[in-house]
Design a protein around this motif. Structure first.
Motif, PDB file in Angstrom:
ATOM      1  N   ASP A 110      45.417  61.277  38.322  1.00  0.00           N
ATOM      2  CA  ASP A 110      46.846  61.379  38.027  1.00  0.00           C
ATOM      3  C   ASP A 110      47.345  62.815  38.098  1.00  0.00           C
ATOM      4  N   ASN A 111      46.444  63.764  38.245  1.00  0.00           N
ATOM      5  CA  ASN A 111      46.823  65.180  38.342  1.00  0.00           C
ATOM      6  C   ASN A 111      46.144  65.786  39.564  1.00  0.00           C
ATOM      7  N   SER A 112      46.304  65.148  40.695  1.00  0.00           N
ATOM      8  CA  SER A 112      45.558  65.523  41.887  1.00  0.00           C
ATOM      9  C   SER A 112      45.965  66.887  42.438  1.00  0.00           C
ATOM     10  N   THR A 113      47.056  67.466  41.958  1.00  0.00           N
ATOM     11  CA  THR A 113      47.415  68.815  42.394  1.00  0.00           C
ATOM     12  C   THR A 113      46.435  69.851  41.842  1.00  0.00           C
ATOM     13  N   VAL A 114      45.640  69.455  40.846  1.00  0.00           N
ATOM     14  CA  VAL A 114      44.625  70.348  40.283  1.00  0.00           C
ATOM     15  C   VAL A 114      43.339  70.147  41.081  1.00  0.00           C
ATOM     16  N   LEU A 115      42.783  71.227  41.598  1.00  0.00           N
ATOM     17  CA  LEU A 115      41.528  71.135  42.324  1.00  0.00           C
ATOM     18  C   LEU A 115      40.434  70.573  41.420  1.00  0.00           C
ATOM     19  N   ARG A 116      39.529  69.836  42.036  1.00  0.00           N
ATOM     20  CA  ARG A 116      38.501  69.133  41.264  1.00  0.00           C
ATOM     21  C   ARG A 116      37.689  70.095  40.394  1.00  0.00           C
ATOM     22  N   HIS A 117      37.258  71.213  40.942  1.00  0.00           N
ATOM     23  CA  HIS A 117      36.442  72.129  40.140  1.00  0.00           C
ATOM     24  C   HIS A 117      37.276  72.881  39.110  1.00  0.00           C
ATOM     25  N   ASP A 118      38.567  73.105  39.389  1.00  0.00           N
ATOM     26  CA  ASP A 118      39.436  73.715  38.378  1.00  0.00           C
ATOM     27  C   ASP A 118      39.578  72.781  37.177  1.00  0.00           C
ATOM     28  N   TRP A 119      39.719  71.487  37.455  1.00  0.00           N
ATOM     29  CA  TRP A 119      39.872  70.497  36.388  1.00  0.00           C
ATOM     30  C   TRP A 119      38.604  70.437  35.538  1.00  0.00           C
ATOM     31  N   TYR A 120      37.452  70.345  36.205  1.00  0.00           N
ATOM     32  CA  TYR A 120      36.177  70.285  35.498  1.00  0.00           C
ATOM     33  C   TYR A 120      35.991  71.521  34.622  1.00  0.00           C
ATOM     34  N   ASN A 121      36.277  72.674  35.161  1.00  0.00           N
ATOM     35  CA  ASN A 121      36.080  73.917  34.416  1.00  0.00           C
ATOM     36  C   ASN A 121      37.004  73.992  33.205  1.00  0.00           C
ATOM     37  N   ALA A 122      38.248  73.526  33.356  1.00  0.00           N
ATOM     38  CA  ALA A 122      39.192  73.577  32.240  1.00  0.00           C
ATOM     39  C   ALA A 122      38.766  72.639  31.117  1.00  0.00           C
ATOM     40  N   VAL A 123      38.379  71.416  31.457  1.00  0.00           N
ATOM     41  CA  VAL A 123      37.946  70.462  30.440  1.00  0.00           C
ATOM     42  C   VAL A 123      36.689  70.968  29.730  1.00  0.00           C
ATOM     43  N   THR A 124      35.744  71.487  30.503  1.00  0.00           N
ATOM     44  CA  THR A 124      34.487  71.953  29.917  1.00  0.00           C
ATOM     45  C   THR A 124      34.707  73.173  29.033  1.00  0.00           C
ATOM     46  N   GLN A 125      35.498  74.125  29.499  1.00  0.00           N
ATOM     47  CA  GLN A 125      35.781  75.307  28.683  1.00  0.00           C
ATOM     48  C   GLN A 125      36.510  74.917  27.415  1.00  0.00           C
ATOM     49  N   ASN A 126      37.384  73.921  27.510  1.00  0.00           N
ATOM     50  CA  ASN A 126      38.113  73.436  26.348  1.00  0.00           C
ATOM     51  C   ASN A 126      37.149  72.900  25.294  1.00  0.00           C
ATOM     52  N   LEU A 127      36.165  72.106  25.719  1.00  0.00           N
ATOM     53  CA  LEU A 127      35.173  71.584  24.781  1.00  0.00           C
ATOM     54  C   LEU A 127      34.324  72.702  24.188  1.00  0.00           C
ATOM     55  N   LYS A 128      33.920  73.652  24.998  1.00  0.00           N
ATOM     56  CA  LYS A 128      33.105  74.762  24.510  1.00  0.00           C
ATOM     57  C   LYS A 128      33.857  75.574  23.455  1.00  0.00           C
ATOM     58  N   ASN A 129      35.158  75.701  23.648  1.00  0.00           N
ATOM     59  CA  ASN A 129      35.954  76.517  22.729  1.00  0.00           C
ATOM     60  C   ASN A 129      36.097  75.900  21.344  1.00  0.00           C
ATOM     61  N   CYS A 130      35.970  74.571  21.244  1.00  0.00           N
ATOM     62  CA  CYS A 130      36.241  73.932  19.951  1.00  0.00           C
ATOM     63  C   CYS A 130      34.955  73.493  19.243  1.00  0.00           C
ATOM     64  N   GLU A 131      33.825  74.112  19.604  1.00  0.00           N
ATOM     65  CA  GLU A 131      32.568  73.739  18.954  1.00  0.00           C
ATOM     66  C   GLU A 131      32.397  74.449  17.622  1.00  0.00           C
ATOM     67  N   TRP A 132      32.012  73.659  16.614  1.00  0.00           N
ATOM     68  CA  TRP A 132      31.674  74.171  15.293  1.00  0.00           C
ATOM     69  C   TRP A 132      30.152  74.242  15.157  1.00  0.00           C
ATOM     70  N   ASP A 133      29.697  74.351  13.907  1.00  0.00           N
ATOM     71  CA  ASP A 133      28.265  74.348  13.626  1.00  0.00           C
ATOM     72  C   ASP A 133      27.658  72.983  13.925  1.00  0.00           C
ATOM     73  N   PHE A 134      26.383  72.989  14.217  1.00  0.00           N
ATOM     74  CA  PHE A 134      25.596  71.775  14.414  1.00  0.00           C
ATOM     75  C   PHE A 134      26.095  70.909  15.576  1.00  0.00           C
ATOM     76  N   GLY A 135      26.850  71.490  16.490  1.00  0.00           N
ATOM     77  CA  GLY A 135      27.316  70.738  17.640  1.00  0.00           C
ATOM     78  C   GLY A 135      28.531  69.860  17.387  1.00  0.00           C
ATOM     79  N   ILE A 136      29.198  70.048  16.267  1.00  0.00           N
ATOM     80  CA  ILE A 136      30.435  69.299  15.997  1.00  0.00           C
ATOM     81  C   ILE A 136      31.569  69.914  16.809  1.00  0.00           C
TER      82      ILE A 136
END
Length: 467
Positions: free
Chosen positions: A291-317
């Motif tokens: 639904d957001n095909s204007t975003v390159l595939r690797h740009d999308w993957y990198n944004a989602v992954t960086q987003n998850l990495k940024n919100c990590e707490w202790d013990f992998g929460i």
């Protein structure tokens, strides 16, 4: 032929709540030295040589014939909004070798009013405002493409943070990868007594973050106790509790607990398993990508992954109230990416135009619209000879910062400088020369903003070919 690579930065920054545009800046250089020896830094390969590029002149033009609306009923009306800023750089290469440059020009996030909802899918549809303007070299359009990186609304642009996010490959990480197992657990809660109007459900966790990470959707809070981490969410009868586990599936039942948010006392409840679904991390990341095909595939993957990495707490929460979802389109910074060529001893004019969506303080009567321009980053170029600033507008400039004394012109305001001015530029526009301010800011509360963070700039990766 010996080669070396460099990176240059020219930023125009618009952030909420303080709108800011930033000027050109050279930052750091990467690649091969003239002796073909790689000099490595802690985060990036670094060169000891400075780029030769000189800014002979910068024409900065704000063309503001209208202010944006708080809401647009039709996409065509939004796309017809004419507010724009143009940065025209006259670049000179005094060296005896050619310069081939790959530039990336960040031009901002989609504003709050820049999308609509598809009634069939109930998903956002983003208007193609990125296609409104061309990138020019010596007056001729050149090929460009739109890139995206993660950028949270309201955060400050920092070169060392945002530039590495603009990658031409998939983000590599010791944990996150395409084949990582993802298990989604769903339960339904029932049996909560009606007297508990602030019921909260949670679990304790102290697992190994290298094995699995947990994301409780609709999380409301969390705290540490006895070397464990508690994550909680508000619940009502009939709510479905969704938990994503990245990595190894759960090997035993979670240590659930309940509490009345008002009194911190437990309550009775029933938690019934609904489903357990398995997928790969690749499936998870790209579930909404089409639904957001204007975003390159690797740009999308990198944004989602960086987003998850940024919100990590202790013990992998993973903190879900900091997680912007598997559709982070509101938190994507858009870039124009293109290439230019400057021959040895040559000069080119590079022009980049982008729409601007200013912040508005609508508590004033009439509202005021603030624009900031950060000039200090341009001090990092080899040299900066002159600058002209023009604000083409029918509106009143009610104030400007520091020593920026604009002169009135027939179609707006202007000023000229030899060299680079000291300090940063801020100016405010309004339909009235003397807009009425609200009486008491401490009582009324914070400023109301119409537009979220927008970043505009230029980052260049230069290939210098020694003659």
């Amino acid at each position: 032929m010996k080669k070396m690579f460099s990176i240059l930065l020219s930023t125009l920054l618009l952030l909420s709540p303080t709108t800011a545009f930033a000027n050109s800046a050279q930052t750091y250089f990467q690649g091969i030295t003239p002796t073909d020896v790689m000099v490595s830094g802690e985060e990036y390969p670094l060169l000891v040589h400075q780029s030769p590029i000189i800014v002979q002149h910068e024409n900065l033009t704000f063309d503001i014939q209208e202010f944006p609306l708080e809401h647009y009923a039709e996409e065509a009306d939004y796309l017809a909004y004419s507010g724009k800023v143009t940065a025209e750089y006259t670049f000179h290469n005094p060296a005896d070798y050619d310069v081939r440059a790959k530039l990336a020009f960040p031009f901002g996030q989609t504003p709050d009013y820049g999308y609509s909802f598809n009634p069939d899918t109930d998903k956002r549809v983003y208007a193609p405002d990125a296609e409104k303007y061309d990138v020019l070299v010596d007056g001729k359009p050149i090929e460009r493409r739109v890139r995206h990186t993660l950028f949270y609304r309201g955060e400050e642009f920092k070169l060392e943070k945002d530039l590495p996010r603009l990658m031409d490959s998939y983000l590599e990480d010791d944990f996150w990868n395409f084949d990582l197992p993802v298990t989604k657990y769903t339960w339904e809660i029932s049996g909560i007594d009606a007297e508990f109007d602030a019921a909260r459900l949670g679990f304790w966790w102290n697992g190994d973050a290298s094995e699995r990470k947990l994301l409780l959707m609709d999380q409301s809070g969390g705290n540490n106790s006895e070397e464990k981490l508690a994550v909680t969410r508000w619940v009502e009868n009939g709510d479905e509790i969704e938990l994503y586990v990245f990595g190894k599936p759960l090997e035993e039942e979670l240590e659930w607990f309940s509490e009345n948010g008002a009194e911190d006392t437990p309550f009775d409840y029933t938690l019934t398993p609904v489903s357990t679904e398995t997928a790969t991390y690749e499936d998870f990341v790209f579930a909404d990508w089409e639904d957001n095909s204007t975003v390159l595939r690797h740009d999308w993957y990198n944004a989602v992954t960086q987003n998850l990495k940024n919100c990590e707490w202790d013990f992998g929460i993973l903190n879900s109230f900091e997680y912007s979802g598997n559709l982070p389109a509101d938190d994507l910074l858009r870039w124009y990416e293109y290439e230019i060529f400057i021959p040895a001893g040559g000069t080119i004019v590079n022009t980049v135009t982008a729409p601007i969506y200013p912040d508005a303080n609508v508590r004033y009567e009439p509202p005021i619209y603030t624009y900031n321009y950060l000039l200090s980053p341009a001090k990092t170029w080899a040299d900066f000879y002159a600058m002209s600033i023009v604000v083409r507008t029918p509106y009143y400039m009610t104030e400007s910062s520091g020593d920026f004394s604009f002169q009135n012109g027939k179609d707006g305001y202007y000023l000229d400088y030899h060299g680079l001015p000291d300090g940063e530029l801020t100016f405010t526009l309004s339909e009235s020369a003397k807009p009425k301010a609200p009486g008491d800011f401490s009582v009324i509360g914070p400023v109301i903003m119409m537009a979220s963070g927008v970043l505009i700039g230029v980052i260049a990766v230069k290939k210098l070919m020694k003659k």
